[in-house]
Enzyme design. Sequence first.
Site, short mmCIF file in Angstrom:
data_model
loop_
_atom_site.label_atom_id
_atom_site.label_comp_id
_atom_site.label_asym_id
_atom_site.label_seq_id
_atom_site.Cartn_x
_atom_site.Cartn_y
_atom_site.Cartn_z
N CYS A 63 -2.38 1.20 9.68
CA CYS A 63 -3.30 0.09 9.95
C CYS A 63 -3.43 -0.18 11.45
CB CYS A 63 -2.83 -1.15 9.22
SG CYS A 63 -1.15 -1.61 9.65
N THR A 96 -9.64 -5.42 -0.97
CA THR A 96 -8.55 -5.88 -1.84
C THR A 96 -8.15 -7.30 -1.46
OG1 THR A 96 -7.77 -3.62 -2.07
CG2 THR A 96 -6.20 -5.34 -2.61
N GLU A 129 -2.29 -9.03 4.94
CA GLU A 129 -2.18 -8.05 6.03
C GLU A 129 -3.17 -6.95 5.68
OE1 GLU A 129 -0.49 -8.15 8.72
OE2 GLU A 129 0.98 -9.73 8.35
N ILE A 180 -9.41 -4.50 3.27
CA ILE A 180 -10.11 -5.79 3.34
C ILE A 180 -10.69 -6.16 1.97
CG2 ILE A 180 -12.17 -6.93 4.28
CD1 ILE A 180 -11.58 -5.73 6.96
N GLU A 223 -13.05 1.65 8.90
CA GLU A 223 -11.71 2.24 8.98
C GLU A 223 -11.71 3.55 8.18
OE1 GLU A 223 -8.81 0.06 6.68
OE2 GLU A 223 -7.21 0.51 8.09
N PRO A 267 0.82 -1.21 0.00
CA PRO A 267 0.00 0.00 0.00
C PRO A 267 0.85 1.27 0.00
CG PRO A 267 0.21 -0.79 2.23
CD PRO A 267 1.07 -1.68 1.38
N TRP A 268 0.17 2.40 0.10
CA TRP A 268 0.86 3.70 -0.02
C TRP A 268 1.21 4.32 1.32
CZ3 TRP A 268 -2.54 6.38 2.76
CH2 TRP A 268 -3.90 6.10 2.63
N LYS A 300 4.66 -5.18 -6.45
CA LYS A 300 3.91 -4.04 -7.00
C LYS A 300 3.70 -2.98 -5.92
CE LYS A 300 -0.50 -2.90 -7.47
NZ LYS A 300 -0.32 -1.46 -7.38
N PRO A 301 4.30 -1.79 -6.09
CA PRO A 301 4.00 -0.71 -5.15
C PRO A 301 2.60 -0.17 -5.42
CG PRO A 301 5.50 0.06 -6.87
CD PRO A 301 5.28 -1.40 -7.12
N ALA A 302 2.06 0.60 -4.48
CA ALA A 302 0.78 1.28 -4.73
C ALA A 302 0.99 2.30 -5.84
CB ALA A 302 0.31 1.96 -3.46
N GLU A 303 -0.05 2.55 -6.61
CA GLU A 303 0.08 3.45 -7.76
C GLU A 303 0.50 4.86 -7.34
OE1 GLU A 303 -2.22 1.37 -6.80
OE2 GLU A 303 -4.14 1.71 -7.81
P1 NAD Z 1 -5.67 -0.83 -1.18
O1 NAD Z 1 -6.21 -2.14 -0.76
O2 NAD Z 1 -6.54 0.06 -1.97
O3 NAD Z 1 -4.34 -1.00 -2.04
C1 NAD Z 1 -3.25 -1.77 -1.56
C2 NAD Z 1 -2.54 -2.34 -2.75
O4 NAD Z 1 -3.41 -3.28 -3.38
C3 NAD Z 1 -2.17 -1.32 -3.83
O5 NAD Z 1 -0.92 -1.64 -4.37
C4 NAD Z 1 -3.27 -1.50 -4.87
O6 NAD Z 1 -2.88 -1.14 -6.17
C5 NAD Z 1 -3.53 -2.99 -4.76
N1 NAD Z 1 -4.86 -3.40 -5.20
C6 NAD Z 1 -6.02 -2.69 -5.11
N2 NAD Z 1 -7.04 -3.41 -5.62
C7 NAD Z 1 -6.52 -4.59 -6.05
C8 NAD Z 1 -7.08 -5.74 -6.65
N3 NAD Z 1 -8.38 -5.84 -6.94
N4 NAD Z 1 -6.26 -6.78 -6.95
C9 NAD Z 1 -4.95 -6.71 -6.64
N5 NAD Z 1 -4.36 -5.64 -6.08
C10 NAD Z 1 -5.14 -4.58 -5.78
O7 NAD Z 1 -5.16 -0.17 0.15
P2 NAD Z 1 -4.47 1.23 0.31
O8 NAD Z 1 -5.58 2.22 0.22
O9 NAD Z 1 -3.29 1.37 -0.58
O10 NAD Z 1 -3.89 1.08 1.78
C11 NAD Z 1 -4.68 1.24 2.87
C12 NAD Z 1 -5.15 -0.08 3.44
O11 NAD Z 1 -4.03 -0.93 3.73
C13 NAD Z 1 -5.84 0.14 4.74
O12 NAD Z 1 -6.98 -0.67 4.83
C14 NAD Z 1 -4.79 -0.29 5.76
O13 NAD Z 1 -5.30 -0.64 7.01
C15 NAD Z 1 -4.14 -1.41 5.06
N6 NAD Z 1 -2.83 -1.71 5.65
C16 NAD Z 1 -2.69 -2.85 6.40
C17 NAD Z 1 -1.47 -3.14 7.01
C18 NAD Z 1 -1.27 -4.39 7.83
O14 NAD Z 1 -0.15 -4.69 8.18
N7 NAD Z 1 -2.31 -5.16 8.12
C19 NAD Z 1 -0.41 -2.25 6.87
C20 NAD Z 1 -0.59 -1.09 6.12
C21 NAD Z 1 -1.82 -0.84 5.50
#
Ligand code: NAD
Length: 500
Positions: A304, A252, A270, A250, A402, A171-172, A196-199
Amino acid sequence: MRTCEEYSIQKEFDVSTDQRTEAPAAYEQFIGGRWVQAADGGTTEVVNPATGDVIARVPRSGEADVDLAVRAADEARIEWRRHTPGERSTLLLQLADRLEENLVELARLESLNTGKPLSKADGEITYCVDNLRFFAGAARQLEGRSAGEYLRGFTSLLRREPVGVVGQIVPWNYPLMMAAWKVAPALAAGNTVVLKPAEQTPLTLLKFVSLCEGILPAGVLNVITGDGENVGAALARHPRVRMIAVTGGIETGRAVAHLAADTVKRVHLELGGNAPVVVLDDADVEAAAKGIVAAAYENSGQCCIAGPRVLATDAVYGRLLEALPARVEAVRVGDPFADAELDMGPVISRTQQERVMGFLERAEGTSADVLVGGDTLDRPGFFVAPTLIAGVKQGDEIVQREVFGPVLTVQRCADDAEAISMANDSEYGLGASVWTGSVAKAHRAMRDLEYGMVWVNTHLPNTSEMPHGGFKQSGYGKDLSIYSLDDYTQLKLGIINLEE
Ligand code: NAD
């Protein structure tokens, strides 16, 4: 603490020029040991959330690029798993040293790309160095049951083997740190990786992989940029990817688990958190208030394990609400390149700002009572004021979901038992904390809170040696610690006939 000037040659840091002269590769992605554009030439903009300015362009990849990266990782797999743990460990230690040598540059880039205060970015990169060093050592310490003659005339033994090509999606909110938590155990265990990093936040990862050049063999670590739908999902679907690990929301996690089911991949999730902070009757209220503010606004609440929902018993609720507003008003917010003493910067994007404001707008007209903040800041970039809300109810959206922004809610509970029960009334199960003066109450709360991590009289600290991961819909699998090495390995049974 370093000053802003130490992080930036010019205060008005122009990443586009800087990247071209210092790290031109940041505009490309790294596949099979080569810097390449997306197959169809597509690119996407990267924005500084503290100003709203476009600071870089990176490839916008698709299925063809994912296939290329997975094939590269697959080719590198056999040779990489033949490296002994000691050899892999040596390379990870070299990588940790490289990271440390480039700490200031990486912290500056992380801060620029996420808007987080420079000192916080600095601390995260320092932690990444420690994570790498931990896994370099841990890889040499894997243990299992002893081989033995459990059947007469046969020796049974176990081999702990890498899973293969691992797809990792991060994620970002902590771009490099979340990647380090995944890459280090995967490589240490002998897997190859497509990451893959977040976009929104690819820059430090591209820099990181450029530092791996000359240390890791080609194809061992590939970084591919693009969105979740096209790159993340393609990774989850790809038949040669044997394990998919995600840190994200969740939704994702659910989508990835569904996609991975078709090829029966190992899945490591995670996911989100919505950590309760439980303040019991006998808590030190001032200490709790201080800890609550530090935990709630960590990374602008985009953490998180941040503590966005406080559950305080009747005995302490009034005193806590007296202590909190001044502390929230004192949270220092701004542009990280203008002030080294900040507590928090913006949220990550316009979309995230609108998402957080949506929660606040929908809370209007309910019993929610906004005591501090509640709005955006009137300045460029994507800022939301540190916000404190009382009067919310257990079923309210702002309590149950959240928010992932600088928003703290405080609820009143009748007694200790109700506070624990309300804390558990959540689909999330990542982190929780309890504040109490009693050892026995602390132990009971730790037993009763249905969360993967429980802190007592503190909130947030973690360490490379201990696992990070959730219960319930916050996912399964652990980051950090020897337990994540278990997740990134599989057991093979061997049985040898002792007869000639
Ligand atoms: P996100 O789920 O939107 O994106 C996370 C990553 O998943 C990005 O790289 C995104 O491009 C990718 N992604 C999105 N949709 C996808 C799909 N359909 N298939 C495959 N990949 C996909 O989350 P975010 O907005 O970047 O980050 C915030 C979330 O991450 C929050 O819910 C946060 O709690 C969680 N997080 C959890 C932890 C942990 O350790 N449990 C740590 C940091 C962040």
